[in-house]
Design a protein around this motif. Structure first.
Motif, mmCIF file in Angstrom:
data_model
loop_
_atom_site.group_PDB
_atom_site.id
_atom_site.type_symbol
_atom_site.label_atom_id
_atom_site.label_comp_id
_atom_site.label_asym_id
_atom_site.label_seq_id
_atom_site.Cartn_x
_atom_site.Cartn_y
_atom_site.Cartn_z
ATOM 1 N N VAL A 62 -4.887 -6.295 2.386
ATOM 2 C CA VAL A 62 -3.807 -5.420 1.919
ATOM 3 C C VAL A 62 -3.049 -4.841 3.106
ATOM 4 N N LEU A 63 -3.807 -4.447 4.162
ATOM 5 C CA LEU A 63 -3.159 -3.899 5.359
ATOM 6 C C LEU A 63 -2.214 -4.924 5.970
ATOM 7 N N GLU A 123 5.306 -6.059 5.534
ATOM 8 C CA GLU A 123 6.433 -5.492 4.794
ATOM 9 C C GLU A 123 7.159 -4.412 5.596
ATOM 10 N N TYR A 124 6.384 -3.548 6.282
ATOM 11 C CA TYR A 124 7.002 -2.391 6.930
ATOM 12 C C TYR A 124 7.002 -2.486 8.448
ATOM 13 N N ARG A 136 -0.588 -7.202 4.424
ATOM 14 C CA ARG A 136 0.644 -7.229 3.611
ATOM 15 C C ARG A 136 1.527 -6.041 3.940
ATOM 16 N N ILE A 137 0.891 -4.853 4.084
ATOM 17 C CA ILE A 137 1.680 -3.653 4.397
ATOM 18 C C ILE A 137 2.382 -3.843 5.729
ATOM 19 N N ALA A 141 -9.348 -4.700 1.856
ATOM 20 C CA ALA A 141 -8.493 -3.684 2.478
ATOM 21 C C ALA A 141 -7.729 -4.274 3.650
ATOM 22 N N ARG A 160 6.094 -1.126 -3.324
ATOM 23 C CA ARG A 160 5.089 -0.248 -2.731
ATOM 24 C C ARG A 160 3.668 -0.571 -3.173
ATOM 25 N N SER A 204 -2.185 0.310 -3.505
ATOM 26 C CA SER A 204 -3.482 -0.336 -3.604
ATOM 27 C C SER A 204 -4.392 0.133 -2.479
ATOM 28 N N PHE A 205 -3.830 0.306 -1.279
ATOM 29 C CA PHE A 205 -4.663 0.765 -0.163
ATOM 30 C C PHE A 205 -5.189 2.180 -0.415
ATOM 31 N N ALA A 234 1.327 -2.623 -2.418
ATOM 32 C CA ALA A 234 0.261 -2.782 -1.431
ATOM 33 C C ALA A 234 -0.199 -1.426 -0.906
ATOM 34 N N LEU A 235 0.776 -0.537 -0.659
ATOM 35 C CA LEU A 235 0.437 0.795 -0.148
ATOM 36 C C LEU A 235 -0.382 1.587 -1.174
ATOM 37 N N LEU A 239 10.309 4.204 3.530
ATOM 38 C CA LEU A 239 10.441 4.162 2.071
ATOM 39 C C LEU A 239 11.558 5.069 1.600
ATOM 40 N N ALA A 250 -2.489 -5.036 -5.793
ATOM 41 C CA ALA A 250 -1.772 -5.409 -4.569
ATOM 42 C C ALA A 250 -0.864 -6.610 -4.798
ATOM 43 N N LEU A 261 -3.303 3.823 9.030
ATOM 44 C CA LEU A 261 -4.052 3.224 7.920
ATOM 45 C C LEU A 261 -5.288 2.492 8.414
#
Lengths: 129, 496
Positions: free
Chosen positions: A107-108, A114-115, A110-111, A104, B158, B163-164, B160-161, A127, B153, A34
């Protein structure tokens, strides 16, 4: 062959922007990481900024700063200076690009929290579980 | 307050209230609701006054910073943008009632952040419909998009994903639009829309003009999720917080369709866009495909909210196709459908918000017997569903009627067939849910036992905007005639 080379050299700014744009596009579509996608997006935006800025260029053009009274009297030759408007527009576009990049990146983050990864495959795997 | 600059105030008030909400809402939650509702109520009244004035006296314009139009940025209100302003403010006000409640539940402690973004988004949407400058349009498009990325977001899971993915796709769309504007600027040396429309037809550069038009239109199509470019929309809209969904889903795609109308009618001029007949025909075929595919994909969904997002994809096909039919009926139908679809989508998303507020899920299984628990909500849902299907006298019928007439006028039978087929598929989609909700038994399957048959209606804050929207569906449907004669007819260019 020579014709193609001439064509490319004569309009090299357009070729540079198209090549850069395609690199960015490939990174956005083809890369599975990403963060690399985000970098591709930045290259994509930058290529358009370069394209815009290159349209303002004139051969032998100077800086567009003139004396006010001279300009009012009509003594200024517009052909002797670079068109400043595309540069001004691109200042705004850069700001827009920076904001999008900032959002962005947030948001990254946050991703990632989370993961625990930014690889698209691994995220999709997590997922599905 | 200078009355002739009212449209600037309508744009600025939500923007200032966003700042105020962020500062004051941090201190105390009590401030948020009055400020959101107050500034949006001002926008509603302001835009209604503006619309009356525009219809009476013709276009209004405001020159920002007192720079004359070709050099400075101009804010113009013509009948179409006045109509869009009323639509945006009304939808935003109705949606905010429901959002105030659902955000309280979903994002406790972050309400002020949510509503800051929310109000900036509304200000950006107002800016989009007001601006008369092609580059300013790009900047405002990105302002609305960036706030939407943030709002989406904020969701859970899911979100955030999705939103990206939306950020990546949205940036591609905006950059393509910017590229189109770049070519236009090289060709004409101006960025004012009226100026471009004046200069562009006099140039003899068909290839460069066509490239510019193509880039800008493709960019807008990505932003509005026109069928093959739609992949970001369903995930993004179905995972956003419900409060954001009720606002973003009815407005974002519709405003982008409005932008396409604006770009075609008042920037590129229809004569230039529709010169190559095969291109317009190709787009109509593509939109027929979009309608069919969107509807069929909606059939496969097991979640009400996801189903609705695919219906939005199909509806975008309706509007794009109607414009590219390139005749008066099709264009009227498209513009009318922008208004109607915003209201229908709002109605259905408000229902979704109400059900999620009460039972936390809108998967089709959990909708069984929901009518007994939430009769008023489901009655409004039925009305919204009828409008989506196109049952008279709801508003959905009239815009579909005009689109079908336009399709027949243009000889595009594939578009007419797609419209009728998608109406039938919509009927299947919605009657499936209506059957589940009204007649579905609560007893089958043991995992539904916790859902009681007791009446447990959504709170007043969510119910009243819903009932009002459902009533609006019929009111707008019945007032289609005056709406077309007084507003939309004024926008149809001569010789169409």
């Amino acid at each position: 062959m020579e014709m193609i080379v001439d064509e490319i050299v004569a309009k090299y700014n357009y070729w540079i922007y198209v090549v850069l744009m395609m690199i960015g596009f490939y990174a956005m579509i083809g890369k599975r990481n990403l963060m690399k996608k985000l970098i591709g997006m930045n290259i994509f935006q930058t290529s358009i900024i370069l394209f815009f800025v290159s349209t303002g260029v004139k051969k032998g053009g100077g800086i567009p700063i003139v004396d006010k009274y001279q300009a009012l009297a009509g003594n200024v030759d517009a052909a002797s200076m670079v068109n400043p408007l595309p540069h001004v527009l691109m200042l705004t576009a850069i700001v827009v690009g920076v904001s999008v990049t900032g959002v962005a990146l947030a948001v990254l983050q946050r991703i990632y929290r989370e993961y625990g990864t930014l690889e698209e495959d691994e995220i999709l795997e997590k997922l599905q579980r | 307050m200078n009355a002739t600059n009212l449209h600037l105030f309508v744009l600025v008030v939500p923007l200032l209230s966003a700042l105020a909400i962020n500062l004051l809402g941090r201190r105390s939650r009590q401030w948020i609701a009055p400020m959101v509702l107050g500034s949006l109520a001002f926008s509603v009244f302001g835009s209604i006054i503006i619309m009356a004035r525009v219809i009476e006296h013709g276009n209004l314009s405001y020159t920002v910073g007192n720079w004359r139009p070709p050099y400075g940025i101009e804010l113009v209100v013509d009948p179409l943008s006045a109509l869009m302003m009323v639509l945006i403010s009304v939808v935003a006000l109705l949606a905010s009632f429901s959002s105030l409640k659902s955000v309280e539940q979903e994002l406790p402690g972050r309400e002020h952040l949510f509503f800051t973004l929310y109000m900036i988004l509304i200000a950006g949407l107002f800016g989009l419909v007001l601006t008369g400058d092609a580059f300013n349009l790009y900047v405002l498009l990105e302002i609305t998009s960036i706030t939407t990325y943030g709002l989406i977001a904020m969701g859970s899971g899911r979100a955030a994903l999705s939103s990206f993915n939306y950020i990546i796709m949205g940036s591609i769309g905006a950059c393509f639009y910017l590229l189109g504007i770049g070519y236009i600027y090289i060709l004409t040396g101006t960025l004012n829309m009226a100026d471009i429309a004046r200069i562009l037809p006099t140039l003899n550069a068909p290839v460069a003009t066509a490239t510019a038009i193509a880039f800008a239109l493709v960019g807008l199509w990505v932003k509005m999720a026109f069928f093959p470019l739609h992949s970001w929309l369903p995930n993004a809209y179905s995972q956003a917080p419900t409060g954001a969904g009720t606002m973003v889903a009815p407005l974002m795609t519709k405003v982008t369709v409005y932008l396409m109308v604006r770009v075609i009618l008042s920037m590129y001029t229809p004569a230039l866009v529709f010169t190559h007949e095969w291109i317009a025909q190709g787009v109509v075929w593509a939109s027929a495909l979009a309608i069919i595919c969107g509807s069929v994909l909606a059939l496969g969904q097991k979640d009400l909210r996801r189903m609705l997002t695919y219906i939005i994809v199909a509806e975008v096909g309706y509007m794009v196709g109607g414009i590219f039919l390139a005749n008066a009926n099709g264009l009227t139908g498209s513009i009318l459908h922008i208004v109607n679809d915003a209201l229908m989508t709002l109605c259905l998303f408000l229902v979704v918000a109400a059900i999620i507020y009460r039972q936390g899920s809108v998967s089709l299984v959990s909708l069984q017997g929901v009518f007994r628990r939430m009769p008023i909500t489901m009655a409004a849902f039925t009305l919204g569903a009828f409008a989506m299907i196109g049952v008279p006298p709801t508003c959905g019928f009239f815009s579909k009627w005009y689109l079908i007439l336009g399709g027949i006028d243009g000889g595009h039978w594939e578009f007419v067939i797609a419209l009728v087929a998608s109406s039938l598929i919509n009927a299947i989609l919605f009657f499936r849910i209506i059957e589940l909700a009204y007649f579905g038994s609560l007893q089958d399957g043991d995992h539904h036992e916790h859902l009681s048959t007791e009446r447990h209606e959504a709170p007043w804050w969510m119910l009243s905007p819903l009932v009002l929207t459902a009533a609006l569906l019929i009111v707008v449907g019945l007032s289609t005639g005056p709406l077309i004669n007084n507003v939309i007819r004024l926008m149809i260019p001569v010789g169409f």
